[in-house]
Motif scaffolding. Structure first.
Motif, short mmCIF file in Angstrom:
data_model
loop_
_atom_site.label_atom_id
_atom_site.label_comp_id
_atom_site.label_asym_id
_atom_site.label_seq_id
_atom_site.Cartn_x
_atom_site.Cartn_y
_atom_site.Cartn_z
N GLN A 23 39.68 38.58 28.43
CA GLN A 23 40.91 39.39 28.48
C GLN A 23 40.78 40.71 29.24
OE1 GLN A 23 42.99 39.52 24.71
NE2 GLN A 23 43.00 37.29 24.55
N GLU A 24 39.79 40.74 30.18
CA GLU A 24 39.73 41.89 31.10
C GLU A 24 39.71 41.37 32.53
OE1 GLU A 24 36.73 44.81 30.44
OE2 GLU A 24 37.11 44.89 28.28
N HIS A 25 40.45 42.05 33.42
CA HIS A 25 40.50 41.62 34.82
C HIS A 25 39.08 41.50 35.39
CE1 HIS A 25 44.80 41.81 35.24
NE2 HIS A 25 44.84 43.04 34.76
N ALA A 26 38.86 40.43 36.19
CA ALA A 26 37.54 40.22 36.80
C ALA A 26 37.70 39.90 38.28
CB ALA A 26 36.83 39.07 36.10
N GLU A 27 36.82 40.46 39.11
CA GLU A 27 36.81 40.13 40.54
C GLU A 27 36.23 38.73 40.73
OE1 GLU A 27 38.14 42.08 42.80
OE2 GLU A 27 38.63 43.59 41.28
N HIS A 28 36.46 38.18 41.93
CA HIS A 28 35.99 36.81 42.18
C HIS A 28 34.47 36.70 42.30
CE1 HIS A 28 40.00 34.73 43.48
NE2 HIS A 28 40.15 35.49 42.42
N ASP A 29 33.81 37.80 42.57
CA ASP A 29 32.34 37.73 42.66
C ASP A 29 31.66 38.08 41.34
OD1 ASP A 29 32.90 40.41 42.60
OD2 ASP A 29 31.94 40.89 44.51
N GLU A 30 32.47 38.26 40.31
CA GLU A 30 31.89 38.62 39.01
C GLU A 30 31.23 37.41 38.35
OE1 GLU A 30 33.84 41.22 35.42
OE2 GLU A 30 34.34 41.71 37.49
N LEU A 31 30.18 37.66 37.58
CA LEU A 31 29.47 36.57 36.88
C LEU A 31 30.27 36.18 35.64
CD1 LEU A 31 25.81 37.98 37.00
CD2 LEU A 31 27.06 36.63 38.72
N ILE A 32 30.24 34.88 35.33
CA ILE A 32 30.99 34.45 34.14
C ILE A 32 30.07 34.26 32.92
CG2 ILE A 32 32.84 33.35 35.48
CD1 ILE A 32 31.55 30.66 34.75
N ALA A 33 28.81 34.57 33.08
CA ALA A 33 27.89 34.46 31.94
C ALA A 33 28.42 35.28 30.77
CB ALA A 33 26.50 34.95 32.34
N GLY A 34 28.43 34.70 29.59
CA GLY A 34 28.89 35.43 28.40
C GLY A 34 30.37 35.32 28.14
N ALA A 35 31.10 34.66 29.05
CA ALA A 35 32.55 34.53 28.85
C ALA A 35 32.85 33.57 27.71
CB ALA A 35 33.20 34.03 30.14
N ARG A 36 33.70 33.99 26.77
CA ARG A 36 34.20 33.09 25.73
C ARG A 36 35.55 32.53 26.14
NH1 ARG A 36 32.86 37.83 23.79
NH2 ARG A 36 35.06 38.41 23.65
N GLU A 37 36.35 33.37 26.83
CA GLU A 37 37.70 32.97 27.24
C GLU A 37 37.94 33.47 28.66
OE1 GLU A 37 41.06 33.56 24.44
OE2 GLU A 37 41.99 34.74 26.04
N ILE A 38 38.41 32.55 29.51
CA ILE A 38 38.72 32.94 30.88
C ILE A 38 40.18 32.62 31.17
CG2 ILE A 38 38.18 32.57 33.33
CD1 ILE A 38 35.32 31.94 32.57
N GLY A 39 40.94 33.65 31.53
CA GLY A 39 42.35 33.48 31.86
C GLY A 39 42.50 33.31 33.36
N ILE A 40 43.36 32.38 33.77
CA ILE A 40 43.57 32.10 35.19
C ILE A 40 45.07 32.12 35.45
CG2 ILE A 40 43.20 30.40 37.02
CD1 ILE A 40 40.71 29.47 35.52
N PHE A 41 45.51 32.94 36.40
CA PHE A 41 46.95 33.16 36.56
C PHE A 41 47.30 33.73 37.93
CE2 PHE A 41 44.88 36.29 33.66
CZ PHE A 41 44.91 37.42 34.44
N PRO A 42 48.59 33.68 38.29
CA PRO A 42 49.04 34.29 39.55
C PRO A 42 49.08 35.82 39.43
CG PRO A 42 50.75 32.86 38.59
CD PRO A 42 49.71 33.05 37.56
N PRO A 43 49.30 36.52 40.55
CA PRO A 43 49.50 37.97 40.48
C PRO A 43 50.62 38.30 39.50
CG PRO A 43 49.24 37.29 42.75
CD PRO A 43 49.29 36.04 41.93
N MET A 44 50.48 39.43 38.82
CA MET A 44 51.40 39.80 37.76
C MET A 44 52.74 40.29 38.33
SD MET A 44 48.14 39.93 36.83
CE MET A 44 47.43 41.54 37.13
N THR A 45 53.80 40.01 37.61
CA THR A 45 55.14 40.43 38.05
C THR A 45 55.97 40.97 36.89
OG1 THR A 45 55.92 38.16 37.73
CG2 THR A 45 55.19 38.74 39.94
N GLY A 46 55.30 41.67 35.97
CA GLY A 46 56.04 42.25 34.84
C GLY A 46 56.68 43.58 35.22
N GLY A 47 57.06 44.31 34.20
CA GLY A 47 57.63 45.65 34.40
C GLY A 47 59.09 45.62 34.74
#
Lengths: 85, 154, 154, 85
Positions: free
Chosen positions: D61-85
């Motif tokens: 539940q924290e934004h991650a760059e594409h070169d970030e390591l996924i070791a230790g991830a319990r949950e990975i969210g995958i989505f388009p660019p945000m359009t809220g607000g």
């Protein structure tokens, strides 16, 4: 020329009245002339207008610069810088 | 070109923000952003018991209307409300309200900010402080910072 | 240093602006300026019948809290509320509310503006359009202009 | 490594499910590796992730760059660019 003068905030308090109708001599042409003329009307005016450069003036309820002509004025407001908002 | 007429009021009564927004929006569905500014009376760490707001009746409304008209045109606002209270105002109470509505957010932010900057420096209102110890207070002095804030719109 | 904790909510229900301001101010008397931003659903000249707001539960709140915390520190805010709705929202209805309170007006304006710019680009919400003709609509595309607006705070 | 994947907006619609638990091979080290791995899982994944550079990812539940390591991830969210607000 006769004109209604209205005073606000500490200008009003120092002059001691909220408004008055006065007759102006023909030599009073500009806003600056008016402020200098009023300063000579007595101690309370002198006290209110001792630093005429900080005094704001409105002619017929519109802001006027000190070099503006007062010809045609029905009502002239005299007051300190605004502090609303 | 916008033909919006700003809603301008000078009154001693308080106002309700949600009601004012509802009135501004009415049944419009082209508004995407509404920014409100409320100015409140601070107690200055307990030193202030009340503010006395004096205004130039007639000219105050006219000046607010003039400023509002400029803002509507400049930022293509779809709605604008400005309400300024007068009389005795206690710490924590409202003094002034500006609401600006636009299709998108930056115009609404800029519209409200612009109106406040000009209202502070051009609308004929004056504040007198009443001290907490009961002594007759001073008239608040105009701030150079307010002229500077206004001049950012030049 | 400010120890203000932002009020953050993600909810399907609408909100009342005046109530939210009253809760934020409570009995404080050091607040001189409150700026609110309301984002509303536009009908796009009648083309839109509703927006569907999807969010990432948990992360949405966390991200809003993170953005709010940065704003409180950066602008020395005395209060901050951010509420984002989810679910189906009709034209003319509220989507999002941000309230920023400060001693003086520019901090309140900047605080609310900053939170909106980051909320748009970082908080995990997505809008889907439902067309007035009943067809399944498209997901709204992110705008470069929103990144540009965010980058003005760098 | 087993991890929970959660999908949102058109990524969710194209993959056809809101979340799933999957086992990742040891060769999947970064966010970018994960997106490339998912693209090979079938047509719906290929369709959702065909332009991986626009896809946003959150690790726990924290934004991650594409070169970030996924070791230790319990949950990975995958989505388009945000359009809220």
């Amino acid at each position: 020329m006769s004109v209604k003068l209205v005073y606000f905030a500490w200008v009003r308090e120092r002059i001691g009245k909220p408004e008055e109708e006065i007759d102006l001599p023909a030599s009073v042409i500009t806003v600056r002339d008016l402020l200098n003329h009023l300063k000579d009307l007595g101690e309370e005016y002198e006290n209110a207008l001792q630093f005429p450069e900080v005094i704001r003036v409105a002619i017929n309820q519109e802001h006027a610069e000190h070099d503006e002509l007062i010809a045609g004025a029905r009502e002239i407001g005299i007051f300190p810088p605004m502090t609303g908002g | 070109m916008s033909n919006i007429t700003p809603t301008i009021r000078v009154q001693s009564a308080d106002f309700d923000l949600q009601s004012e927004i509802d009135a501004l929006i009415a049944r419009r569905k082209d508004i995407g952003a509404v920014v409100t500014f409320s100015g409140l009376c601070r107690d200055e760490q307990g030193a202030l018991s009340a503010l006395e707001l004096e205004h130039y009746p007639g000219m105050a409304e006219a000046e607010m209307r003039r400023i509002g008209g400029i803002a509507v045109k400049r930022f293509s606002l779809l709605g604008l409300t400005a309400i300024h209270r007068h009389g005795r105002i206690m710490p924590g109470e409202n003094i002034v309200l500006v609401i600006a509505a636009a299709p998108h957010r930056q115009a609404a932010f800029d519209g409200a900010n612009f109106v406040m900057d000009f209202l502070k420096t051009s609308a004929p209102f004056w504040k007198k402080e009443h001290a907490a110890d009961g002594t007759a207070g001073d008239w608040i002095a105009a701030k150079d910072a307010d002229d500077t804030a206004r001049d950012k719109w030049k």
